[in-house]
Design an enzyme around this catalytic site. Structure first.
Site, PDB file in Angstrom:
ATOM      1  N   GLU A 251       9.083   9.516  -4.600  1.00 49.64           N
ATOM      2  CA  GLU A 251       7.965  10.468  -4.525  1.00 49.64           C
ATOM      3  C   GLU A 251       6.813   9.911  -5.329  1.00 49.64           C
ATOM      4  O   GLU A 251       7.039   9.266  -6.364  1.00 49.64           O
ATOM      5  CB  GLU A 251       8.378  11.817  -5.134  1.00 49.64           C
ATOM      6  CG  GLU A 251       9.204  12.672  -4.217  1.00 49.64           C
ATOM      7  CD  GLU A 251      10.439  13.203  -4.906  1.00 49.64           C
ATOM      8  OE1 GLU A 251      10.566  13.007  -6.134  1.00 49.64           O
ATOM      9  OE2 GLU A 251      11.288  13.791  -4.214  1.00 49.64           O
TER      10      GLU A 251
ATOM     11  N   TYR B 151       3.727   0.347  -3.028  1.00 49.67           N
ATOM     12  CA  TYR B 151       4.904   0.709  -2.221  1.00 49.67           C
ATOM     13  C   TYR B 151       4.722   0.269  -0.760  1.00 49.67           C
ATOM     14  O   TYR B 151       5.665  -0.236  -0.148  1.00 49.67           O
ATOM     15  CB  TYR B 151       5.138   2.224  -2.284  1.00 49.67           C
ATOM     16  CG  TYR B 151       5.425   2.751  -3.678  1.00 49.67           C
ATOM     17  CD1 TYR B 151       6.201   2.023  -4.581  1.00 49.67           C
ATOM     18  CD2 TYR B 151       4.931   3.977  -4.108  1.00 49.67           C
ATOM     19  CE1 TYR B 151       6.461   2.501  -5.855  1.00 49.67           C
ATOM     20  CE2 TYR B 151       5.193   4.468  -5.378  1.00 49.67           C
ATOM     21  CZ  TYR B 151       5.948   3.721  -6.250  1.00 49.67           C
ATOM     22  OH  TYR B 151       6.204   4.201  -7.504  1.00 49.67           O
TER      23      TYR B 151
HETATM   24  C1  LIG Z   1       1.547   1.523 -10.011  1.00 46.82           C
HETATM   25  C2  LIG Z   1       1.741   0.468 -11.092  1.00 46.82           C
HETATM   26  C3  LIG Z   1       3.201   0.491 -11.535  1.00 46.82           C
HETATM   27  C4  LIG Z   1       1.396  -0.912 -10.515  1.00 46.82           C
HETATM   28  O1  LIG Z   1       1.759  -1.883 -11.489  1.00 46.82           O
HETATM   29  P1  LIG Z   1       1.001  -3.284 -11.641  1.00 46.82           P
HETATM   30  O2  LIG Z   1       1.818  -4.116 -12.565  1.00 46.82           O
HETATM   31  O3  LIG Z   1      -0.415  -3.074 -11.980  1.00 46.82           O
HETATM   32  O4  LIG Z   1       1.117  -3.826 -10.126  1.00 46.82           O
HETATM   33  P2  LIG Z   1       0.902  -5.319  -9.600  1.00 46.82           P
HETATM   34  O5  LIG Z   1      -0.075  -6.042 -10.443  1.00 46.82           O
HETATM   35  O6  LIG Z   1       2.225  -5.964  -9.435  1.00 46.82           O
HETATM   36  O7  LIG Z   1       0.265  -5.031  -8.170  1.00 46.82           O
HETATM   37  C5  LIG Z   1       0.891  -5.427  -6.969  1.00 46.82           C
HETATM   38  C6  LIG Z   1       0.078  -4.915  -5.800  1.00 46.82           C
HETATM   39  O8  LIG Z   1       0.107  -3.473  -5.758  1.00 46.82           O
HETATM   40  C7  LIG Z   1      -1.179  -2.990  -5.311  1.00 46.82           C
HETATM   41  N1  LIG Z   1      -1.857  -2.291  -6.420  1.00 46.82           N
HETATM   42  C8  LIG Z   1      -1.409  -2.129  -7.687  1.00 46.82           C
HETATM   43  N2  LIG Z   1      -2.263  -1.375  -8.404  1.00 46.82           N
HETATM   44  C9  LIG Z   1      -3.289  -1.073  -7.580  1.00 46.82           C
HETATM   45  C10 LIG Z   1      -4.498  -0.306  -7.742  1.00 46.82           C
HETATM   46  N3  LIG Z   1      -4.813   0.284  -8.901  1.00 46.82           N
HETATM   47  N4  LIG Z   1      -5.310  -0.182  -6.665  1.00 46.82           N
HETATM   48  C11 LIG Z   1      -5.003  -0.745  -5.481  1.00 46.82           C
HETATM   49  N5  LIG Z   1      -3.880  -1.496  -5.272  1.00 46.82           N
HETATM   50  C12 LIG Z   1      -3.039  -1.642  -6.303  1.00 46.82           C
HETATM   51  C13 LIG Z   1      -1.979  -4.224  -4.921  1.00 46.82           C
HETATM   52  O9  LIG Z   1      -1.685  -4.519  -3.589  1.00 46.82           O
HETATM   53  C14 LIG Z   1      -1.387  -5.277  -5.858  1.00 46.82           C
HETATM   54  O10 LIG Z   1      -1.572  -6.590  -5.427  1.00 46.82           O
HETATM   55  P3  LIG Z   1      -2.936  -7.381  -5.833  1.00 46.82           P
HETATM   56  O11 LIG Z   1      -3.139  -7.173  -7.322  1.00 46.82           O
HETATM   57  O12 LIG Z   1      -2.599  -8.803  -5.476  1.00 46.82           O
HETATM   58  O13 LIG Z   1      -4.031  -6.763  -5.014  1.00 46.82           O
HETATM   59  C15 LIG Z   1       0.777   0.722 -12.303  1.00 46.82           C
HETATM   60  O14 LIG Z   1      -0.536   0.931 -11.828  1.00 46.82           O
HETATM   61  C16 LIG Z   1       1.163   1.908 -13.166  1.00 46.82           C
HETATM   62  O15 LIG Z   1       1.988   1.791 -14.076  1.00 46.82           O
HETATM   63  N6  LIG Z   1       0.560   3.068 -12.894  1.00 46.82           N
HETATM   64  C17 LIG Z   1       0.841   4.269 -13.722  1.00 46.82           C
HETATM   65  C18 LIG Z   1       2.230   4.767 -13.495  1.00 46.82           C
HETATM   66  C19 LIG Z   1       2.433   5.156 -12.041  1.00 46.82           C
HETATM   67  O16 LIG Z   1       1.581   5.791 -11.437  1.00 46.82           O
HETATM   68  N7  LIG Z   1       3.622   4.813 -11.486  1.00 46.82           N
HETATM   69  C20 LIG Z   1       3.993   5.193 -10.151  1.00 46.82           C
HETATM   70  C21 LIG Z   1       4.727   6.481 -10.196  1.00 46.82           C
HETATM   71  S1  LIG Z   1       5.237   7.036  -8.578  1.00 46.82           S
END
Ligand SMILES: CC(C)(COP(=O)(O)OP(=O)(O)OC[C@H]1O[C@@H](n2cnc3c(N)ncnc32)[C@H](O)[C@@H]1OP(=O)(O)O)[C@@H](O)C(=O)NCCC(=O)NCCS
Length: 155
Positions: A113, A125
Site C-alpha cells: 500500500e 514501485y
Molecule cells: C520512496 C523512497 C524509498 C525511494 O528511495 P530512493 O533511495 O530515493 O530511491 P532510488 O534512488 O533508488 O530511486 C530509484 C527510482 O525510483 C524513482 N524515484 C525515486 N524517488 C523518486 C521521486 N522523488 N520522484 C520521482 N521518481 C522517484 C525513480 O525512477 C528512481 O530512478 P532515477 O533516480 O534513476 O530516476 C524514498 O523517497 C523514501 O524513503 N521516501 C519516504 C518514505 C516513503 O515514502 N516510503 C514508501 C512508503 S509506501
C-alpha cells in the site's frame, strides 16, 4: 555515487540484525508521519518479517525495507531511504534484494500500500512492475489520505 551533500555514498545491503532496530525506528521517524516504533519493529522484523538494510561504508544505516510473507505471497511493509541519501539508488537496491529473496523463497506475488500522493515511491514501485489494482479510501492518517494497493507478479 554522491549524496545530497555531494559526498560519495558507498553502501551495502544486508539482512536486518536485532541491534539495528533502534536505528530503523529513528529512520522511520524521519520518513513517516506515523512511524513504526522500535517495539513494533521488534515484533515485526525480529519475528514475522524479513528485512534488509542499506548501510554506508562508515556503518550508518541509510535505508531499510521489510517484507511479510505467507507461502508464495509477500507484502512489502515499508521502504525508506534517509532524506539525505535519496535518488542515489538505495531504494532500488533494496527492492532488488527483496525480489532476489522472493525468487529464492518461491514468493511469486507481491503487494503493498502507498499514499496516493507519494509519486516518488509509486515511480519506484512501477519501475519494478507494480501496478495499481485498487484504492483503500482514507486508509492513512496524518494527513488522511487514500492508499493505492499495488501488486506485482514475479516470474
Ligand atoms: C520512496 C523512497 C524509498 C525511494 O528511495 P530512493 O533511495 O530515493 O530511491 P532510488 O534512488 O533508488 O530511486 C530509484 C527510482 O525510483 C524513482 N524515484 C525515486 N524517488 C523518486 C521521486 N522523488 N520522484 C520521482 N521518481 C522517484 C525513480 O525512477 C528512481 O530512478 P532515477 O533516480 O534513476 O530516476 C524514498 O523517497 C523514501 O524513503 N521516501 C519516504 C518514505 C516513503 O515514502 N516510503 C514508501 C512508503 S509506501
Amino acid at each position: 555515487m554522491l549524496n545530497n551533500s555531494g559526498n560519495v555514498v558507498n553502501f551495502s545491503v544486508s539482512s536486518v540484525k536485532r541491534e539495528e532496530l533502534s536505528a530503523i525506528a529513528e529512520l522511520e521517524k524521519l520518513c513517516f508521519s506515523e512511524p513504526w516504533s522500535e517495539e513494533s519493529l521488534t515484533l515485526l522484523l525480529g519475528d514475522k518479517a524479513t528485512g534488509f538494510v542499506a548501510t554506508e561504508a562508515n556503518g550508518r544505516l541509510v535505508g531499510y525495507v521489510g517484507l511479510v510473507s505467507v507461502l508464495d505471497e509477500g507484502q512489502i511493509t515499508n521502504i525508506a531511504t534517509h532524506p539525505d541519501y535519496r535518488r542515489k539508488g538505495i531504494g532500488k537496491a533494496l527492492m532488488e534484494r527483496i525480489f532476489e529473496y522472493c525468487k529464492e523463497k518461491g514468493i511469486c506475488y507481491l503487494s503493498l500500500e502507498v499514499r496516493d500522493s507519494n509519486k516518488g515511491a509509486i515511480a519506484l514501485y512501477e519501475s519494478f512492475g507494480f501496478k495499481t489494482v485498487g484504492i483503500r479510501k482514507n486508509f492513512y492518517r496524518f494527513p488522511v489520505e487514500d492508499a493505492r494497493v499495488m501488486t506485482a507478479e514475479l516470474n
